[in-house]
Design an enzyme around this catalytic site. Structure first.
Site: not given
Ligand SMILES: Nc1ncnc2c1ncn2[C@@H]1O[C@H](COP(=O)(O)OP(=O)(O)OP(=O)(O)O)[C@@H](O)[C@H]1O
Ligand SMILES: [Mg+2]
Length: 508
Positions: A341-342, A366-368
């Site tokens: 997720d990143g 950081s996607r979340v």
């Protein structure tokens, strides 16, 4: 008389045993070792063996069947296997590899099959779980909503992590990847997160350094180390991340929070490539076998934040990957980037310039985790991120010696102060309250006139005085993650107090 009684008792006992005995015929399939060497074996005569089944050789060595052919199967050995000879017997166990799990592992260093490596007593396991387990389905999951604080300002402010997230730490060799992971473990000493560190194919001395750092900084009893070091058999190295993941899942499934560090998956992929080629699987890109993506996808998919109905536990994964000469587009790095997720990208150039941790903020994402970031730090970090990106561009521009106007000069001075705040020595994670105070000092421009050379003094003073003089405010930030106007005012007063005397014009 007594003789009769004894005989009668004996007969009754024997009859009881006979009745309990299972006298049905039992089918035992015994195969034959055709070829053995380099940590793998080719076996024939076991047509019923299934993929990933555990096999036992006649010298007691265990192996895993990872390639099933028409007449032969390929198996990787989980230990040295010095006693195995071609022509020897081998049997299927009908089970897959298992690892002991449970709270008895906390504070221990174990091999991927749960043998103690720290010279301590045997592990007291609650049960033995299979090393490969299906990942939780969509319905069992929840969105990532709780933060996981690393104590590293540049990450907590700019690339925040959430519990249940999978975040890749990627960079060339010796750029501080392991250190970043250790700092994150150390920062969990006062939190409710349990850390599992998997060392894959590393030198025993490097692993010892990690264990020692964690022990010295007081987080050992919240940690489990699963070690398949470079001198272990390739099979054991291959098994290490899966075993560590099962150990972490035990805590996740109990509603606790686990952090799994996989150091590193590039070495894991290389070990798998080696085993695969020895087992004569067809090679693909970069000579990796075709299923190398699945190798890591099925592992990292097990990281999850579970829904409340499933206990609400979480498993955060921090896989580490090594690049060659900063090449992020090589096969394994791109695979891992697309699974996670990143990523946090550590750049050698920054490391050699002395900017540690050497995080390249522009290439990290950081996607979340952003949704989980504490309000106190989010409000400050949002504006600082933009300032920092502008500063980095301007700095490159001014390297050519061009004259710059006053406004640009100010921006550069501001950026340099921010960069100095984002630097951090190893093994010294900071509490959220101190991170917020430092970022507040930069955001308000309080440090813009402070010479960079006295920056460490300022940080030291602040770190000492914050918990002493504003314990309530610090606690409020650490616990709630919010920054009220009142606390903000108190922090600014403290910042100005700390600055006075450091530089003549610093306190305006
Ligand atoms: N923030 C930091 N401050 C000071 N020194 C650091 C910092 N981070 C890393 N180092 C030093 O840099 C060196 C390399 O760090 P580390 O072993 O973590 O890198 P790595 O990328 O994991 O290396 P490898 O490729 O061998 O796995 C170590 O000697 C460590 O002490
Ligand atoms: Mg390392």
């Amino acid at each position: 008389m007594t003789l009769d009684r004894d005989a009668a008792a004996f007969i009754a006992r024997a009859r009881g045993r006979l009745e309990k005995a299972d006298l049905h015929p039992r089918l035992r399939q015994v195969g034959r070792v055709e070829e053995v060497g380099d940590g793998v074996a080719h076996v024939s005569g076991l047509p019923k063996t299934r993929l990933d089944e555990l096999l036992r050789f006649d010298d007691g060595t265990l192996g895993l069947a990872i390639r099933i052919g028409e007449t032969e199967l390929g198996c990787i050995l989980l230990s040295e296997g010095a006693g195995i000879r071609a022509g020897g017997a081998v049997e299927g166990t009908g089970d897959i590899a298992r690892v002991p799990v449970g709270p008895g592992l906390l504070g221990r260093v174990v091999s991927p099959i749960g043998a103690p490596l720290d010279g301590g007593a045997p592990i007291e396991a609650e049960r033995n779980d299979p090393v490969e387990r299906p990942a939780p389905g969509i319905v069992e999951r929840e969105l990532v909503t709780e933060p996981l604080l690393t104590g590293i300002t540049v990450i907590d402010a700019m690339i925040p992590l959430g519990r249940g997230q999978r975040q890749l730490i990627i960079g060339d060799r010796k750029t501080g990847k392991t250190t970043l992971a250790i700092d994150t473990i150390i920062n969990q000493r006062d939190s409710d997160v349990i850390c599992i560190y998997a060392a894959i194919g590393q030198k025993a001395s490097t692993v010892a350094r990690v264990v020692d750092a964690v022990r010295r900084h007081g987080a050992m009893e919240r940690c489990v180390f699963v070690v398949g070091s470079a001198d272990a058999s390739p099979g054991a190295q291959w098994l290490t991340p899966y075993a560590a993941c099962s150990i972490a899942e035990y805590f996740r499934d109990r509603g606790q929070h686990a952090l799994l560090i996989l150091d590193d998956l590039t070495k894991h992929a290389i070990t798998y490539r080696q085993l695969s080629l020895l087992l004569r699987n067809p090679p693909g890109r970069e000579a990796y076998p075709g299923d190398v993506f699945y190798l890591h996808a099925r592992l990292l998919e097990r990281a999850a934040k579970l829904s409340d109905a499933n206990g609400g536990g979480s498993l955060t994964a921090l896989p580490i990957a090594e690049t060659q000469a900063g090449n992020l587009t090589a096969f394994i790095p791109t695979n891992l980037i697309s699974i996670t997720d990143g990523q946090v990208y550590l750049e050698p150039k920054l490391f050699y310039e002395g900017q540690k941790p050497a995080v390249n903020v522009g290439m990290s994402v950081s996607r979340v985790g952003g949704k989980t970031q504490a309000k106190a730090i989010k409000s400050l970090a949002d504006s600082l991120k933009l300032d920092y990106a502008q500063f980095l561009e301007l700095e490159v521009f001014t390297r050519f010696g061009s004259m710059v106007d006053e406004r640009t000069e100010k921006k550069i001075a501001h950026g340099r102060r921010l960069r100095s705040i984002l630097a951090q020595p190893e093994y010294a994670p900071l509490p959220l309250s101190l991170q917020v105070t430092l970022l507040l000092a930069v955001a308000e421009g309080c440090l813009d006139d402070l010479p960079l050379s006295v920056m460490p003094d300022f940080r030291k003073r602040l770190a000492e005085r914050l918990p002493q003089e504003l314990p309530r405010a610090a606690q409020a930030i650490d616990e709630t993650g919010a920054l009220s106007e009142e606390v903000r005012g108190q922090l600014l007063t403290l910042i100005r107090d700390c600055l006075s005397g450091l530089a003549p014009e610093a306190d305006d």
